[in-house]
Motif scaffolding. Sequence first.
Motif, PDB file in Angstrom:
ATOM      1  N   UNK A 227      41.329  53.541  53.573  1.00 28.24           N
ATOM      2  CA  UNK A 227      41.486  53.898  52.040  1.00 28.24           C
ATOM      3  C   UNK A 227      42.964  54.274  52.104  1.00 28.24           C
ATOM      4  N   UNK A 228      43.656  54.007  51.137  1.00 26.51           N
ATOM      5  CA  UNK A 228      45.059  54.380  50.683  1.00 26.51           C
ATOM      6  C   UNK A 228      45.276  55.055  49.761  1.00 26.51           C
TER       7      UNK A 228
ATOM      8  N   UNK B 240      49.459  43.276  47.754  1.00 28.42           N
ATOM      9  CA  UNK B 240      48.917  42.857  49.499  1.00 28.42           C
ATOM     10  C   UNK B 240      48.054  43.926  50.090  1.00 28.42           C
ATOM     11  N   UNK B 241      48.197  45.138  49.765  1.00 25.67           N
ATOM     12  CA  UNK B 241      47.432  46.035  50.300  1.00 25.67           C
ATOM     13  C   UNK B 241      45.939  46.133  50.002  1.00 25.67           C
TER      14      UNK B 241
ATOM     15  N   UNK C 123      41.064  50.208  50.327  1.00 27.31           N
ATOM     16  CA  UNK C 123      40.849  50.411  49.002  1.00 27.31           C
ATOM     17  C   UNK C 123      41.733  51.502  48.423  1.00 27.31           C
ATOM     18  N   UNK C 124      42.494  51.191  47.460  1.00 23.67           N
ATOM     19  CA  UNK C 124      43.626  51.990  47.102  1.00 23.67           C
ATOM     20  C   UNK C 124      43.302  52.934  45.863  1.00 23.67           C
ATOM     21  N   UNK C 125      43.783  53.990  46.029  1.00 27.51           N
ATOM     22  CA  UNK C 125      43.807  55.108  44.726  1.00 27.51           C
ATOM     23  C   UNK C 125      45.276  55.749  44.388  1.00 27.51           C
TER      24      UNK C 125
ATOM     25  N   UNK D 184      55.230  48.843  54.670  1.00 23.95           N
ATOM     26  CA  UNK D 184      54.071  49.592  54.902  1.00 23.95           C
ATOM     27  C   UNK D 184      52.977  48.957  55.533  1.00 23.95           C
ATOM     28  N   UNK D 185      52.497  47.717  54.987  1.00 22.80           N
ATOM     29  CA  UNK D 185      51.577  46.612  55.362  1.00 22.80           C
ATOM     30  C   UNK D 185      51.667  46.517  56.958  1.00 22.80           C
ATOM     31  N   UNK D 186      52.963  45.932  57.285  1.00 17.22           N
ATOM     32  CA  UNK D 186      53.256  45.547  58.435  1.00 17.22           C
ATOM     33  C   UNK D 186      53.298  46.675  59.623  1.00 17.22           C
ATOM     34  N   UNK D 187      53.508  47.814  59.262  1.00 14.67           N
ATOM     35  CA  UNK D 187      53.162  48.856  59.959  1.00 14.67           C
ATOM     36  C   UNK D 187      51.889  49.297  60.449  1.00 14.67           C
ATOM     37  N   UNK D 188      51.102  49.063  59.238  1.00 12.54           N
ATOM     38  CA  UNK D 188      49.620  49.185  59.589  1.00 12.54           C
ATOM     39  C   UNK D 188      49.151  47.944  60.341  1.00 12.54           C
ATOM     40  N   UNK D 189      49.494  46.769  60.309  1.00 12.16           N
ATOM     41  CA  UNK D 189      48.976  45.806  61.111  1.00 12.16           C
ATOM     42  C   UNK D 189      49.417  45.871  62.469  1.00 12.16           C
ATOM     43  N   UNK D 190      50.593  46.360  62.759  1.00 11.30           N
ATOM     44  CA  UNK D 190      51.182  46.297  64.140  1.00 11.30           C
ATOM     45  C   UNK D 190      50.431  47.693  64.929  1.00 11.30           C
TER      46      UNK D 190
END
Lengths: 60, 815
Positions: free
Chosen positions: B513-514, B647-648, B653-655, B745-751
């Motif tokens: 969750x973000x 994208x995220x 799950x976004x809040x 941000x999404x790239x960092x999470x994936x990496x």
Amino acid sequence: MTVIIFLAIAALAVAIGFLGAFIWATKDGQYDDTYTPSVRMLFDSVEKKSEPKIEAEKGV
Amino acid sequence: MNALVEVEEKLVCYHCGDECPDDSITLEEKHFCCHGCQTVFEILQDNNLCTYYDLNDNAGVSLKAKNFEGKYHYLDENNIVLQLLDYQSDKLCKVTFYVPAAHCSSCVWLLENFNKIKKGVVTSRLNFLKKELSLSYNPEEVSFREIVELLATLGYEPLLNLDSTEKNNSKNTLQRSLILKIGVVGFCMGNIMMMSFPEYFHLDLKNSIDSTYQKFFLYFNFLLSLPVFFYGASDYLNGAYISIRENINKTTNIFSVDIPIAVAIITLYGRSIFETFVNHTAGYYDSLAGLVFFLLVGKWMQQITYNYLSFERNYKSYFPLAVKVIRENVEMFLNVMELKKGDTIIIHHQELIPTDAIISKGKATIDYSFVTGESDPVNKATGEIIYAGGRQKGERLELIVQKPVSQSYLTQLWNNEAFLKEKVMPTTELANLFSKYFTVITFLIAASAGIYWSFFEPGLFWNSITAVLMVACPCALTLSMPFTMSTTMAIFGRNKFYVKNQGVIQLLNEVNEIVFDKTGTLTESNSEKVSFEGNIQSSTLSEYEQKLLKTLCLQSAHPLSKMIEQSINIPNFQSLPIDYFQEFQGEGIEASIAGNLVKLGKEGFVKTSHKQNISHTHSFIEINGIEIGYFVVETTYRKDWQSILSNLNKSFKLFLLSGDNDADKSKLSQFLKQNSLFFKQKPQDKLEFISQQQKLGNHVLMIGDGLNDAGALRQSDVGIAISEDIKIFSPACDAILDASKFGQLADFLKFSKISLNIVKASFVLSLVYNFIGIGWAVSGALSPVLAAIFMPLSSMSVVLFAVGLTHLFAYFKKL
């Protein structure tokens, strides 16, 4: 051939000297800041011109 | 028009490199953008320090809009200065400042020559990466305040806040002791290997002369191994001892990874001593030294952090050090922690309210944006209570303190239990989880090998048991984690995403969750954009109308007027004559300028035909009774924020938790579900929302920027502070993300997922090595030479595998 034993001890004594230097340098804090000295060494030494001014200030 | 502007040569400030508005400030054919910059140049010139400008062009720090008048008066108070000093005597005082403005080699040069500018300063040294300036000075010749004021005048304003009084040097000594251990163990390892060389090349033991030498080499190695075992490996042995004791006392059932390591170290050492003094054959000293050396290097890698960034800030870094107090009719400066209920404090323009207080004199216009995220300033009159953390805009205030600083409404947040306990970092957890099985399996293999040999060849009984215990050291395993993670950290750092430590990367993996903050996170901070909307007759303002409005807005201190004023750009602007001006609180302003009646304000204050979507950010304009149009203030969202959110949205799950009002709700609901948008959230609400989500079993990533997110950042599994300038204040967090890299941000999470997979892959590789090693060990064939080659080689290849693979993936992912 006992010279080898002597040689080994002598070699170790030299190495211990360097180890001592390393320990001293670490305790002295030389590894705390590994970046600034690289900048500092590029500066020229102080210009002589500024000296009279300081003396003049002292005179006052 | 535009072409004309471009032809004109741009004037650049000789000191700071900013563009000069005109050529009015000139000295010796050098242009300056403001008088502050010119002053610095003069000071440097007087002291013959113009080398500053030779080292870097336009090296200086811009001094525009800086005013230190009265700001440092509290530094005359001796008891406040005492809290800042590192060392103090009659003739010499030492102090360490944090100077965030230091940015280039010229800064180093100037600050280290500070003793030439100010008489009485004895030495001055700058740690560039930490931006710490250590000064020693003679208190009889120069006062603390003078030093700080001169530093501020030069553009290197030291950061002084409540946090400055707390010194910690423990980290330095910890790092030093580890470096010392690595040095000593490395020294022993090298010499042991040298002394073992004859052994590696099969010393001829039948030759009586050679065998005497062999004894000498053995005892020599034994001596060299003493510091390795008793000094270098002491942490592991102690750690194992503590863990075993805790297990026996049943305080924990976690097996520390130190236990299998200590078993290997002790067996290696015991077996080696036995071989040396009983069998008079070569021991495993070289393997032991190599093992400890690699372990220590891995530990060192694990401790590498960005020591110039602070991840531990709390309200103390935000609060001022001292405040002016009237106690028993005496005005004095007092450390804010010493404030008591009933004290009267004085707050000037732009100063921070340190604690909850009641206004006794003056009108308060308080900006709480940093604390709550709310963009509109709050107006309070005499007798009303104001809460800590806001900044006063406008006149001088007198307040009566209601609560001590540590118990104020704002600081209460830090008394929440989320701040009292340390966040559990999973690095150790994972290794510990695994070490239990590892230890048990190793002992089982050793035992079965022992039982087997005791039947078939009792001579090999001890040999095989000890060999298994030696070779099954989880050294390569413990190395793969720190090396992969520190490489990942470096790759993230290269992309301006700074994580606090290696555990954070692992935690990033588990996030599902973000939670976003709005102000300053999705929107750019301080980026309100003012746009003009005309009515049907005219869609733009004429130049004369612009002049009228700029003149009008200059008269008012209201933030909206200020914004509108700054948005109107008129070259060589001069105010028009004003006959009359009046400000209607909460309504608008009106003035008679050069014979024109100009009104600017809310709907109702100004008559308007405009009926759609009116919000508080609309300011209507009326000139001589004619409706012209309105200004609308909009916050600018970060570039690509829409694509990032959508994208995220696919995998998380976004809040959104915002302290601001819900003006942007419709805009945001295109990307976030209606029921995941929350507005007017207090810091405590944010914290509780996250802890609720965690109770449901979710792993929450929080992204925020201000003090209002501090609780949420702390409570969340991973708290990321987003920052326009990473060196300036950011609340306590696990990672700092440079605002320009928000889109990645999404790239960092994936990496982070990839790097954890790399760790797992290297786990497998090192297990393969362990199987090979154990294969030799159970057959009793592990000779000292074989161990000395095999053990470091396996460790090194695992490290190379992990680091190489991480870099390779980073290259493919374009990080």
